[in-house]
Design an enzyme around this catalytic site. Structure first.
Site, PDB file in Angstrom:
ATOM      1  N   SER A   1       0.750  -1.232  -0.030  1.00 59.23           N
ATOM      2  CA  SER A   1      -0.052  -0.022   0.112  1.00 59.23           C
ATOM      3  C   SER A   1       0.898   1.350   0.058  1.00 59.23           C
ATOM      4  O   SER A   1       1.610   1.408  -0.880  1.00 59.23           O
ATOM      5  CB  SER A   1      -0.990   0.096   1.303  1.00 59.23           C
ATOM      6  OG  SER A   1      -2.012   1.008   1.029  1.00 59.23           O
TER       7      SER A   1
ATOM      8  N   ASP B   1      -0.036  -4.415  -3.730  1.00 53.74           N
ATOM      9  CA  ASP B   1      -1.228  -3.563  -3.635  1.00 53.74           C
ATOM     10  C   ASP B   1      -0.828  -2.323  -3.569  1.00 53.74           C
ATOM     11  O   ASP B   1      -1.179  -1.425  -2.502  1.00 53.74           O
ATOM     12  CB  ASP B   1      -2.171  -3.914  -2.494  1.00 53.74           C
ATOM     13  CG  ASP B   1      -3.608  -3.961  -3.169  1.00 53.74           C
ATOM     14  OD1 ASP B   1      -3.798  -4.074  -4.455  1.00 53.74           O
ATOM     15  OD2 ASP B   1      -4.521  -4.250  -2.246  1.00 53.74           O
TER      16      ASP B   1
ATOM     17  N   HIS C   1      -7.514  -5.961   0.324  1.00 52.39           N
ATOM     18  CA  HIS C   1      -6.411  -5.332   0.685  1.00 52.39           C
ATOM     19  C   HIS C   1      -5.578  -5.960   1.805  1.00 52.39           C
ATOM     20  O   HIS C   1      -4.451  -6.039   1.744  1.00 52.39           O
ATOM     21  CB  HIS C   1      -6.627  -3.729   0.922  1.00 52.39           C
ATOM     22  CG  HIS C   1      -5.400  -2.903   1.016  1.00 52.39           C
ATOM     23  ND1 HIS C   1      -4.711  -2.874  -0.134  1.00 52.39           N
ATOM     24  CD2 HIS C   1      -5.145  -1.979   1.976  1.00 52.39           C
ATOM     25  CE1 HIS C   1      -3.516  -1.839   0.069  1.00 52.39           C
ATOM     26  NE2 HIS C   1      -4.089  -1.440   1.365  1.00 52.39           N
TER      27      HIS C   1
END
Length: 386
Positions: A236, A259, A318
């Site tokens: 992320s 991700d 996620h």
């Protein structure tokens, strides 16, 4: 086995799948706030992870991190502490605290950058699993206000070192937060470079003036690392961090972006050309927006110097790349972290893909078991950007 895992009365993250029993130790690279704080995962000479369960590491490093997770959830402090403690319990990581590292060979190094609201233990499944396959993994805890909680150690007057806690800094998401995100990225990039500095010093046997850690003899890491091709990985906001770091710190040779949150980089058109290292993006299916993927496509399309590739784990969310789904009771996981793909299969495929990619670029032999796993569950893996 039903989640969460439990052994000898201890709830824990999944047992690492490689041949090495994993050790870990926490390091603070400086007494100043701009230093680096990390948990180091590494292969050991131990033979049985279960025989050493009394020395497994705590997933929650300190009770203040319970308060941090409550802040992340925007809960009233006293109620949040109760609810978070109840939801997680007292989980462990099957990594032996301060165990002596294996010295029979030199191991390649991965520096890992966490996402928003996480900390140095949140991705212990990923870090310990890769370590069990022969990597030394330095999981940074960023002290930029993006971790659920962190701290620095400062020199106190007459009372010895003082701990300064750094709680998560809540803000609007993808609205008016760009200036602060850029400030955070500057801190994160510096910490990634400082962490690599620290690993070079550890490997060289240098005496480290500001190091603070538990009882481990840090001299045992001398010569244990292969630092010829350091890897930087992240999830992320950690993937945002690694992309920026690859462009500025050429010592890093390989990037692994899980991700990736591309919004903070959406206007940085030249960044794609400034990164000359190979990068693999492993995406979840539900997190990636059209705008996010458009930014990611620039990195793939402008791969003039090295390979850039993207894979998507179908049916994943996620959080399938961190530890939280394995630690919560099923009735909480079902409503707050539900994924179409089994969460254990998701992390197994994620780690399998990661290991194959890293071994390919490091020139290490590929593992047949990883090939078989990817082929058997090929329906869950999408090649490219949808």
């Amino acid at each position: 086995m039903e989640l969460p895992y439990s052994y000898d009365g201890k709830i824990h993250t999944p047992i690492p799948s490689g041949k090495f029993v994993v050790g870990c130790t926490d390091l603070i690279g400086s007494s100043k706030e701009d230093g680096c704080l990390l948990r180091l995962f590494y292969p050991t000479n131990l033979q049985d992870v279960y025989e050493n369960s009394s020395r497994w590491a705590n997933w929650i490093p300190h009770q203040k991190y319970i308060e941090g997770y409550a802040i992340v959830r925007r809960l009233i402090p006293w109620l949040g502490n109760i609810l978070i403690s109840w939801a997680f319990g007292d989980p462990y990581i099957p990594a032996v605290v301060d165990a002596e590292p294996c010295t029979r060979q030199r191991f390649p190094v991965i520096v890992f950058s966490h996402g928003l609201t996480a900390c140095r233990t949140t991705y212990s499944t990923f870090c310990s699993d890769l370590s069990s396959h022969g990597f030394i993994v330095a999981a940074i805890e960023h002290r930029d206000g993006s971790a659920c909680m962190s701290f620095s150690i400062e020199k106190g007057q007459n009372k010895g070192p003082l701990t300064k806690w750094i709680p998560y800094q809540p803000m609007q998401f993808e609205k008016d937060d760009m200036p602060l995100r850029q400030q955070q990225l500057q801190i994160r990039m510096r910490e990634c470079s400082q962490t690599l500095d620290l690993l070079f010093k550890l490997n060289g046997g240098a005496e480290l003036e500001y190091i603070s850690q538990s009882s481990m003899n840090l001299a045992s890491f001398k010569g244990a690392m292969d630092l010829s091709s350091p890897v930087i990985a992240g999830h992320s906001f950690g993937s945002t961090t690694l992309l920026r770091t690859l462009a500025t710190d050429q010592r890093y040779k390989i990037g692994l972006a899980m991700d990736a949150w591309m919004w903070p980089l959406k206007d940085e058109l030249e960044l794609t050309r400034n990164i000359q290292q190979p990068v693999l993006f492993i995406n979840s299916e539900t997190f990636q927006t059209a705008a996010n993927l458009d930014s990611m496509k620039r990195f793939v399309a402008n791969a003039d110097y090295a390979e850039r590739s993207v894979l998507t784990l179908r049916g994943s969310i996620h959080d399938n790349q961190n530890d939280v789904p394995y630690l919560l009771p099923w009735y909480i996981r079902r409503f707050t972290y539900h994924s179409v793909i089994n969460p254990l299969l998701a992390i197994q495929l994620n780690n399998c893909i990661s290991l194959r990619y890293l071994r390919q670029y490091l020139g290490h032999p590929l593992d047949d078991e990883h090939s078989k796993l990817s082929e058997h569950y090929a329906q869950w893996i999408y090649q490219g950007i949808p």
